[in-house]
Design a protein around this motif. Structure first.
Motif, PDB file in Angstrom:
ATOM      1  N   SER A   1       2.743   2.791  19.722  1.00 30.14           N
ATOM      2  CA  SER A   1       2.618   4.240  19.563  1.00 30.14           C
ATOM      3  C   SER A   1       3.540   4.662  18.437  1.00 30.14           C
ATOM      4  N   VAL A   2       2.976   5.335  17.436  1.00 30.63           N
ATOM      5  CA  VAL A   2       3.724   5.705  16.239  1.00 30.63           C
ATOM      6  C   VAL A   2       3.908   7.224  16.220  1.00 30.63           C
ATOM      7  N   PHE A   3       5.166   7.658  16.362  1.00 35.70           N
ATOM      8  CA  PHE A   3       5.473   9.086  16.377  1.00 35.70           C
ATOM      9  C   PHE A   3       5.887   9.543  14.986  1.00 35.70           C
ATOM     10  N   PRO A   4       5.494  10.763  14.586  1.00 35.94           N
ATOM     11  CA  PRO A   4       5.674  11.190  13.194  1.00 35.94           C
ATOM     12  C   PRO A   4       7.121  11.295  12.732  1.00 35.94           C
ATOM     13  N   ASP A   5       8.054  11.575  13.655  1.00 34.05           N
ATOM     14  CA  ASP A   5       9.453  11.725  13.260  1.00 34.05           C
ATOM     15  C   ASP A   5      10.305  10.525  13.653  1.00 34.05           C
ATOM     16  N   GLU A   6       9.649   9.375  13.888  1.00 35.72           N
ATOM     17  CA  GLU A   6      10.385   8.136  14.121  1.00 35.72           C
ATOM     18  C   GLU A   6      11.091   7.739  12.822  1.00 35.72           C
ATOM     19  N   MET A   7      12.042   6.812  12.905  1.00 36.74           N
ATOM     20  CA  MET A   7      12.810   6.408  11.729  1.00 36.74           C
ATOM     21  C   MET A   7      11.922   5.810  10.648  1.00 36.74           C
ATOM     22  N   TYR A   8      10.810   5.204  11.055  1.00 34.08           N
ATOM     23  CA  TYR A   8       9.765   4.850  10.095  1.00 34.08           C
ATOM     24  C   TYR A   8       8.458   4.782  10.846  1.00 34.08           C
TER      25      TYR A   8
ATOM     26  N   ASP B   1      19.496   9.580  13.695  1.00 34.40           N
ATOM     27  CA  ASP B   1      18.618   9.695  12.530  1.00 34.40           C
ATOM     28  C   ASP B   1      18.527  11.166  12.145  1.00 34.40           C
ATOM     29  N   TRP B   2      18.228  11.451  10.876  1.00 34.98           N
ATOM     30  CA  TRP B   2      18.375  12.824  10.392  1.00 34.98           C
ATOM     31  C   TRP B   2      17.380  13.782  11.028  1.00 34.98           C
ATOM     32  N   LYS B   3      16.206  13.293  11.424  1.00 38.56           N
ATOM     33  CA  LYS B   3      15.228  14.190  12.039  1.00 38.56           C
ATOM     34  C   LYS B   3      15.647  14.573  13.456  1.00 38.56           C
ATOM     35  N   SER B   4      16.140  13.617  14.234  1.00 41.99           N
ATOM     36  CA  SER B   4      16.640  13.940  15.572  1.00 41.99           C
ATOM     37  C   SER B   4      17.857  14.847  15.487  1.00 41.99           C
ATOM     38  N   HIS B   5      18.742  14.543  14.552  1.00 40.33           N
ATOM     39  CA  HIS B   5      19.934  15.367  14.332  1.00 40.33           C
ATOM     40  C   HIS B   5      19.542  16.813  14.066  1.00 40.33           C
ATOM     41  N   SER B   6      18.590  17.021  13.179  1.00 45.74           N
ATOM     42  CA  SER B   6      18.157  18.377  12.841  1.00 45.74           C
ATOM     43  C   SER B   6      17.529  19.080  14.039  1.00 45.74           C
ATOM     44  N   MET B   7      16.727  18.344  14.811  1.00 47.35           N
ATOM     45  CA  MET B   7      16.102  18.931  15.988  1.00 47.35           C
ATOM     46  C   MET B   7      17.147  19.349  17.011  1.00 47.35           C
TER      47      MET B   7
ATOM     48  N   SER C   1       0.850  -1.187   0.000  1.00 45.54           N
ATOM     49  CA  SER C   1       0.000   0.000   0.000  1.00 45.54           C
ATOM     50  C   SER C   1       0.893   1.247   0.000  1.00 45.54           C
ATOM     51  N   ASP C   2       0.293   2.393  -0.246  1.00 45.90           N
ATOM     52  CA  ASP C   2       1.060   3.642  -0.231  1.00 45.90           C
ATOM     53  C   ASP C   2       1.710   3.861   1.135  1.00 45.90           C
ATOM     54  N   GLU C   3       0.986   3.557   2.205  1.00 47.78           N
ATOM     55  CA  GLU C   3       1.519   3.741   3.556  1.00 47.78           C
ATOM     56  C   GLU C   3       2.685   2.789   3.812  1.00 47.78           C
ATOM     57  N   GLU C   4       2.571   1.562   3.349  1.00 45.75           N
ATOM     58  CA  GLU C   4       3.637   0.579   3.538  1.00 45.75           C
ATOM     59  C   GLU C   4       4.879   0.957   2.727  1.00 45.75           C
ATOM     60  N   ARG C   5       4.667   1.431   1.504  1.00 41.56           N
ATOM     61  CA  ARG C   5       5.797   1.837   0.656  1.00 41.56           C
ATOM     62  C   ARG C   5       6.513   3.045   1.268  1.00 41.56           C
ATOM     63  N   THR C   6       5.746   3.977   1.815  1.00 43.05           N
ATOM     64  CA  THR C   6       6.344   5.135   2.474  1.00 43.05           C
ATOM     65  C   THR C   6       7.196   4.709   3.659  1.00 43.05           C
ATOM     66  N   ALA C   7       6.717   3.740   4.428  1.00 50.08           N
ATOM     67  CA  ALA C   7       7.481   3.238   5.573  1.00 50.08           C
ATOM     68  C   ALA C   7       8.828   2.669   5.118  1.00 50.08           C
ATOM     69  N   CYS C   8       8.830   1.932   4.012  1.00 50.12           N
ATOM     70  CA  CYS C   8      10.079   1.379   3.470  1.00 50.12           C
ATOM     71  C   CYS C   8      11.041   2.498   3.064  1.00 50.12           C
ATOM     72  N   GLU C   9      10.501   3.514   2.418  1.00 50.46           N
ATOM     73  CA  GLU C   9      11.334   4.632   1.983  1.00 50.46           C
ATOM     74  C   GLU C   9      11.908   5.391   3.171  1.00 50.46           C
ATOM     75  N   GLN C  10      11.138   5.482   4.259  1.00 47.89           N
ATOM     76  CA  GLN C  10      11.635   6.145   5.456  1.00 47.89           C
ATOM     77  C   GLN C  10      12.814   5.393   6.052  1.00 47.89           C
ATOM     78  N   VAL C  11      12.743   4.064   6.076  1.00 44.04           N
ATOM     79  CA  VAL C  11      13.863   3.279   6.588  1.00 44.04           C
ATOM     80  C   VAL C  11      15.101   3.536   5.730  1.00 44.04           C
ATOM     81  N   ARG C  12      14.933   3.504   4.421  1.00 42.23           N
ATOM     82  CA  ARG C  12      16.071   3.669   3.517  1.00 42.23           C
ATOM     83  C   ARG C  12      16.711   5.051   3.607  1.00 42.23           C
ATOM     84  N   GLU C  13      15.903   6.085   3.821  1.00 37.04           N
ATOM     85  CA  GLU C  13      16.453   7.441   3.795  1.00 37.04           C
ATOM     86  C   GLU C  13      17.311   7.750   5.015  1.00 37.04           C
ATOM     87  N   ASN C  14      17.236   6.927   6.065  1.00 40.68           N
ATOM     88  CA  ASN C  14      18.035   7.179   7.262  1.00 40.68           C
ATOM     89  C   ASN C  14      19.486   6.736   7.129  1.00 40.68           C
ATOM     90  N   LYS C  15      19.796   5.924   6.141  1.00 45.64           N
ATOM     91  CA  LYS C  15      21.174   5.493   5.817  1.00 45.64           C
ATOM     92  C   LYS C  15      21.769   4.560   6.876  1.00 45.64           C
TER      93      LYS C  15
END
Length: 392
Positions: free
Chosen positions: A338-345, A272-278, A226-240
């Motif tokens: 509990s799913v937080f918006p800026d988690e790694m996925y 992770d890049w979101k925590s780093h930026s924060m 699904s779109d949500e599942e594919r987005t989750a995969c992309e989020q994992v990959r973008e964290n390097k």
């Protein structure tokens, strides 16, 4: 082996605090990054501000006093000393909860939860929301012992945590975790130690094995996502996950992290890049999530305990054991997510329902990231209360 539980207090010698400052002052700085963002890592401007704040404004004694304001203990499990904070609620029917930290975290990551969980009537809840709280330091982290031999992977830590709760006399309890803590309590959910009623996780392990394999190999993802599942995969990959691959293969090479406090801080900030930026924004004066004091409390704890390498080996142990961070593990006990918006996925509900057949709670939060208990303690307290309420 002794089952004795010994009181413990933190007391860092003043000479070590002076030595930390001397080393910060002696830092050899790199040149400025050649890009205008954080794509090359922690920016020179950020890490220089970390040094300035560490030297001029930070006071370790404040967090040391805060840690010592709670009952701290050591106990030997499987020939290794485990440090833990143990705070009992005044409410008679409080539910015991083990709260597990991860990397680059420590007990400091969850200390903001203690008062609201143990004394809910003073923090917007009722007596029926009360918990007895146990927060252990992982092997090789903080004030726990440093393993001198291999084998301390998440599954072994999970068994030790089950033993700890039994040793404290808890015959009914729950467990909560994020980052490695999530992986460890997930393993407890698989092992089902006596007394464990269920778990709460803010980093669910729900990715189907075939999808997990495609993510990490770089292969094409399955076409039926699904779109949500594919987005989750992309989020994992973008964290390097550069830090994880390095610690997972060559932890002993990171010798510089126990020699340079600024080197340690830079490495720990770049998670992770979101925590780093924060965190970078917080050192630039933006009031959100973690404060500069929060960040340096944790980095200083790693520095004073000399645990950069001993903590890093957990990644190596997991690599050797062939364990996945996010794939389904087979938990049959009740699970709250509990799913937080800026988690790694962001774990999709569709996967959570399949991974956890007894899913008792699933909620997406409006704010918060990977270090949710530390960044957004009010949200985390609410999630723990609500998510685990049916297990009382």
């Amino acid at each position: 082996m002794t089952h004795e539980t010994r009181p413990f207090q933190v007391d860092i010698p003043e000479a070590e605090i002076s030595e930390l400052k001397r080393r910060i002052k002696a830092t050899r700085w790199p040149e400025k990054e050649t890009v205008g963002d954080e794509s090359q890592g922690v920016r020179l401007e950020t890490i220089r501000e970390v040094a300035r704040y560490w030297l001029g404004q930070y006071d370790w004694r404040k967090i040391e006093s805060k840690i010592n304001s709670y009952p701290n203990f050591l106990t030997e499990i499987d020939d290794l000393d485990f440090h833990f904070i143990h705070v009992r609620s005044k409410h008679e029917n409080a539910l015991p909860i083990l709260v597990a930290h991860g990397w680059p975290g420590s007990i400091i990551e969850q200390m903001k939860l203690i008062q609201p969980l143990t004394d809910p009537t003073a923090h917007g809840g009722s007596a029926d929301d009360a918990f007895h709280v146990v927060i252990p330091s992982m092997p090789g982290y903080g004030f726990s012992g440093k393993p001198s031999a291999t084998g301390w992977n998440p599954e072994r830590i999970a068994r030790a945590y089950g033993e700890l709760m039994a040793r404290l006399g808890y015959t009914r309890y729950v467990a909560q975790g994020g980052d490695w803590g999530a992986i460890v309590v997930n393993a407890m959910g698989v092992q089902e130690p006596a007394g464990l009623l269920g778990i709460h996780t803010n980093m669910p392990e729900v990715i189907p094995p075939e999808v997990d394999a495609a993510i990490w190999s770089g292969n094409l993802l399955p076409s039926n996502l699904s779109d949500e599942e594919r987005t989750a995969c992309e989020q994992v990959r973008e964290n390097k996950f550069a830090y994880a691959f390095l610690m997972g293969t060559r932890p002993q090479t990171l010798t510089g992290l126990v020699d340079s406090p600024i080197g340690l801080a830079a490495f720990m900030i770049d998670h992770d890049w979101k925590s780093h930026s924060m965190i970078a924004r917080s050192f630039a004066g933006v009031d959100e999530g973690l404060t500069p004091d929060d960040v340096l409390d944790n980095v200083s704890l790693f520095w004073f305990t000399g645990t950069a390498i001993s903590a890093a080996r957990l990644y190596w142990e997991t690599t050797v054991a062939g364990l996945s961070f996010f794939a389904v593990k087979g938990v049959k006990l009740p699970v709250a997510c509990s799913v937080f918006p800026d988690e790694m996925y962001q774990a999709p509900r569709s996967w959570a329902e399949k991974a956890y057949p007894k899913l008792i709670h699933y909620n997406k939060l409006p704010k918060g990231g990977h270090f949710a208990a530390w960044e957004q303690p009010d949200h985390m307290v609410s999630e723990i209360r609500t998510g685990l309420r049916s297990l009382r």
